[in-house]
Design a protein around this motif. Structure first.
Motif, PDB file in Angstrom:
ATOM      1  N   GLY A  27       0.710   9.247 -15.245  1.00  0.00           N
ATOM      2  CA  GLY A  27       1.555   9.768 -14.182  1.00  0.00           C
ATOM      3  C   GLY A  27       1.879  11.233 -14.354  1.00  0.00           C
ATOM      4  O   GLY A  27       1.284  11.939 -15.193  1.00  0.00           O
ATOM      5  N   GLU A  28       2.838  11.703 -13.574  1.00  0.00           N
ATOM      6  CA  GLU A  28       3.282  13.095 -13.657  1.00  0.00           C
ATOM      7  C   GLU A  28       4.780  13.158 -13.425  1.00  0.00           C
ATOM      8  O   GLU A  28       5.363  12.268 -12.809  1.00  0.00           O
ATOM      9  N   CYS A  29       5.378  14.239 -13.909  1.00  0.00           N
ATOM     10  CA  CYS A  29       6.836  14.367 -13.898  1.00  0.00           C
ATOM     11  C   CYS A  29       7.215  15.783 -13.461  1.00  0.00           C
ATOM     12  O   CYS A  29       6.584  16.764 -13.883  1.00  0.00           O
ATOM     13  N   GLY A  30       8.221  15.881 -12.628  1.00  0.00           N
ATOM     14  CA  GLY A  30       8.692  17.180 -12.152  1.00  0.00           C
ATOM     15  C   GLY A  30      10.180  17.140 -11.867  1.00  0.00           C
ATOM     16  O   GLY A  30      10.884  16.194 -12.241  1.00  0.00           O
ATOM     17  N   ILE A  31      10.660  18.164 -11.190  1.00  0.00           N
ATOM     18  CA  ILE A  31      12.066  18.280 -10.826  1.00  0.00           C
ATOM     19  C   ILE A  31      12.144  18.755  -9.383  1.00  0.00           C
ATOM     20  O   ILE A  31      11.271  19.498  -8.920  1.00  0.00           O
ATOM     21  N   VAL A  42       4.819   3.143 -11.642  1.00  0.00           N
ATOM     22  CA  VAL A  42       5.325   4.398 -11.067  1.00  0.00           C
ATOM     23  C   VAL A  42       4.584   5.568 -11.703  1.00  0.00           C
ATOM     24  O   VAL A  42       4.630   5.741 -12.925  1.00  0.00           O
ATOM     25  N   LYS A  43       3.926   6.371 -10.868  1.00  0.00           N
ATOM     26  CA  LYS A  43       3.130   7.499 -11.362  1.00  0.00           C
ATOM     27  C   LYS A  43       3.685   8.855 -10.949  1.00  0.00           C
ATOM     28  O   LYS A  43       3.112   9.889 -11.288  1.00  0.00           O
ATOM     29  N   GLY A  74       0.784  -1.227   0.000  1.00  0.00           N
ATOM     30  CA  GLY A  74       0.000   0.000   0.000  1.00  0.00           C
ATOM     31  C   GLY A  74       0.814   1.274   0.000  1.00  0.00           C
ATOM     32  O   GLY A  74       0.341   2.322   0.446  1.00  0.00           O
ATOM     33  N   ILE A  75       2.039   1.216  -0.513  1.00  0.00           N
ATOM     34  CA  ILE A  75       2.946   2.370  -0.521  1.00  0.00           C
ATOM     35  C   ILE A  75       3.223   2.766  -1.968  1.00  0.00           C
ATOM     36  O   ILE A  75       3.657   1.943  -2.772  1.00  0.00           O
ATOM     37  N   GLU A  76       2.987   4.023  -2.293  1.00  0.00           N
ATOM     38  CA  GLU A  76       3.204   4.492  -3.662  1.00  0.00           C
ATOM     39  C   GLU A  76       4.689   4.767  -3.909  1.00  0.00           C
ATOM     40  O   GLU A  76       5.327   5.474  -3.133  1.00  0.00           O
ATOM     41  N   GLY A 134      17.787   8.825 -23.137  1.00  0.00           N
ATOM     42  CA  GLY A 134      17.697   7.388 -23.384  1.00  0.00           C
ATOM     43  C   GLY A 134      17.482   6.606 -22.097  1.00  0.00           C
ATOM     44  O   GLY A 134      16.704   5.641 -22.066  1.00  0.00           O
ATOM     45  N   TYR A 135      18.178   7.009 -21.049  1.00  0.00           N
ATOM     46  CA  TYR A 135      18.001   6.380 -19.730  1.00  0.00           C
ATOM     47  C   TYR A 135      16.584   6.585 -19.231  1.00  0.00           C
ATOM     48  O   TYR A 135      15.939   5.656 -18.715  1.00  0.00           O
ATOM     49  N   ALA A 136      16.056   7.800 -19.369  1.00  0.00           N
ATOM     50  CA  ALA A 136      14.685   8.082 -18.941  1.00  0.00           C
ATOM     51  C   ALA A 136      13.695   7.202 -19.691  1.00  0.00           C
ATOM     52  O   ALA A 136      12.726   6.693 -19.110  1.00  0.00           O
ATOM     53  N   ARG A 137      13.923   7.000 -20.990  1.00  0.00           N
ATOM     54  CA  ARG A 137      13.028   6.148 -21.779  1.00  0.00           C
ATOM     55  C   ARG A 137      12.993   4.718 -21.227  1.00  0.00           C
ATOM     56  O   ARG A 137      11.917   4.107 -21.126  1.00  0.00           O
ATOM     57  N   ILE A 138      14.156   4.207 -20.867  1.00  0.00           N
ATOM     58  CA  ILE A 138      14.215   2.858 -20.287  1.00  0.00           C
ATOM     59  C   ILE A 138      13.409   2.811 -18.988  1.00  0.00           C
ATOM     60  O   ILE A 138      12.614   1.880 -18.759  1.00  0.00           O
ATOM     61  N   ALA A 139      13.599   3.801 -18.124  1.00  0.00           N
ATOM     62  CA  ALA A 139      12.899   3.823 -16.836  1.00  0.00           C
ATOM     63  C   ALA A 139      11.385   3.906 -17.032  1.00  0.00           C
ATOM     64  O   ALA A 139      10.616   3.157 -16.408  1.00  0.00           O
TER      65      ALA A 139
END
Length: 494
Positions: free
Chosen positions: A245-249, A185-186, A139-141, A172-177
């Motif tokens: 999902g969503e993406c930030g920094i 993963v959201k 139950g942990i995101e 390229g690394y991000a694409r793999i992840a």
């Protein structure tokens, strides 16, 4: 841009007058019902298994293995908490504390040993799949950071972050992840504390890869921002709709308080300091370019040094467009506050370029770390500055914590006091000031390798004392467990 910066100046003056430093009234209220709580860690600091199962070398592996050691206690992250083998214990800690989410980072070189997509290490993929699945089963995101300081050494060998070729390897690394983990993963964070990556790694040289240069820190930041833009736009274009999902920094920043809030020069210097720190990375993400105060000062200083080009690079229209609006949320790491005075400086580099000097008051309670003093009201001021500067964005506090003065035991009352007062000031920022904050992440879950400080940093809520790495909860773990369960500070029963 100029209008936004002028507004920031007015806001800074207003903040200095609005929140008194002696605002000590405790707020007994709950956080909003949709507020969430979590813990954070970083791969190099906890995983160990530095050369296990096909993992490639990263810059912290190389840095900590140097002789003589650049680390305070000569330690390394070779084993650390051994989370590579003990991740289920970590999941149990999280479950027992009642968190909603767990923020952790992927090791780039564990997944792609040479940093490129030419070779994918399936055993690294398997490790993160097992961790993600275990979190969800309990139950942990999972909240995943793509980069928490551990660049593959093969990419550093060709120049590292100051070399523009790295941006396409990061994409390229991000694409793999996204491809392997994005179905579960959201919440994605592209970079953690790029300021530390670039200033301490390429400017001051106290972190890996240990380079001291007034130019390379700015080149590093420029390419990190481009890398973030590519990773964000990739997710937005190819994964966001299907994965939901969503993406930030995540950007780190302390609060910068004018030494004399009634002196306009001090107020201007403090505004300059927070803009040079937070705005260096956030202005491109929100507005498409560096703050004008940075451009003006660094360009002028570069010219006076006889340089043909400014030490601060420029974004062309393409990159400005890619960066502008490249966020679904903003992550914030915050720990402490500094006082600021104006000072004309000629030393080239990030500190000298802003014409300020900062220090901390001896009256503020100390921690075990020389840089971290307890100033809870500064947290509230920073949250409000972010609110007005960037239009009250969706904000996740992705790190906040205290350096323990009792590193060998469980009695960490100083950490409890810190968490109580900082989270209460965050509560005021939300309930009284209208800041749009939806998550709080305590740093850190357990003993870890605290970078140049080695194992002396003590910023954790569980500790171990023998090679088996059993996780022993400190008093602060019980405090946070109750805080999370209560979702704030209900009025005490008489």
């Amino acid at each position: 841009m100029s209008t936004k910066i002028s507004i920031v100046g007015l806001v800074f003056v207003a903040l200095s007058l609005t929140f008194a430093q002696n605002d000590t009234d405790f707020l007994y209220e709950n956080f909003p019902e949709d507020f969430e709580w979590g813990f954070a860690t970083a791969s190099y600091q906890i995983e160990g298994g530095w050369d296990a199962d096909g993992k490639g070398e990263n810059i912290w592996d190389e840095f900590t293995h140097r002789i003589p050691s650049p680390i305070k206690d000569n330690s390394t992250g070779d084993v650390a908490c051994d989370s590579y083998h003990n991740y289920m214990q970590d999941v149990e800690l999280l479950k027992n504390t009642g968190v909603n989410f767990y923020r952790f980072s992927l090791s780039w070189s564990r997944i792609l040993p040479d940093g490129t997509n030419r070779t994918i290490n399936q055993r690294g993929i398997d490790y993160y799949n097992k961790l993600i699945n275990a979190l969800i089963a309990n139950g942990i995101e999972p909240m995943v950071t793509l980069y928490h300081w551990d660049l593959p050494q093969t990419l550093q060998a060709v120049g590292g972050w100051p070399n523009e070729t790295v941006i396409h390897h990061f994409e390229g690394y991000a694409r793999i992840a996204y491809s392997y983990f994005g179905d579960r993963v959201k919440k994605w964070i592209t970079f953690n504390e790029a300021f530390v990556v670039c200033q301490q790694g390429y400017g001051d040289g106290v972190h890996a890869p240990g380079i001291s240069s007034p130019v390379q820190s700015y080149d590093c930041a420029h390419n990190v921002l481009k890398s973030h833009a590519l990773a964000y736009r990739l997710y937005e274009r190819e994964f966001k709709e299907s994965q939901g999902g969503e993406c930030g920094i995540t950007i780190d920043c302390g609060w910068y308080e004018p030494e004399d809030p009634n002196n306009p020069a001090h107020v201007e210097a403090a505004e300059r300091a927070v803009t040079f720190k937070h705005g260096w990375y956030a202005f491109p993400v929100f507005f498409g370019d560096y703050p004008s105060v940075m451009r003006t000062l660094i360009d002028a200083k570069s010219q006076s040094e006889g340089l043909l080009e400014s030490r601060l690079p420029s974004f062309d229209s393409y990159w400005s467009q890619q960066l502008n609006g490249s966020w679904d949320f903003l992550g914030l790491n915050h720990y402490t506050t500094e006082l600021v005075v104006p000072e004309n400086r000629t030393d080239p580099g990030w500190r000298g370029d802003q014409n300020t000097r900062t220090y901390q008051s001896e009256e503020w309670p100390p921690s075990a770390s020389f840089w971290l003093r307890v100033v809870p009201w500064g947290f509230r001021k920073l949250l409000n500055w972010i609110k007005i500067t960037y239009g009250n964005p969706l904000l996740y506090v992705t790190e906040n914590g205290f350096s323990d003065t009792d590193a060998e035991g469980v009695n960490d009352q100083g950490r409890i006091d810190y968490y109580r007062d900082y989270t209460n000031n965050m509560l005021k920022a939300i309930n009284l000031d209208g800041c749009n904050i939806k998550k709080y992440t305590a740093w850190s879950l357990m003993d870890n390798f605290e970078w140049a400080e080695g194992l002396t940093g003590a910023l954790w809520c569980h500790y171990y004392t023998d090679p088996a790495r059993p996780r022993t909860p400190k008093m602060s773990q019980s405090f946070l467990k109750k805080l999370f369960a209560d979702n704030g500070f209900p009025l005490p029963k008489q």
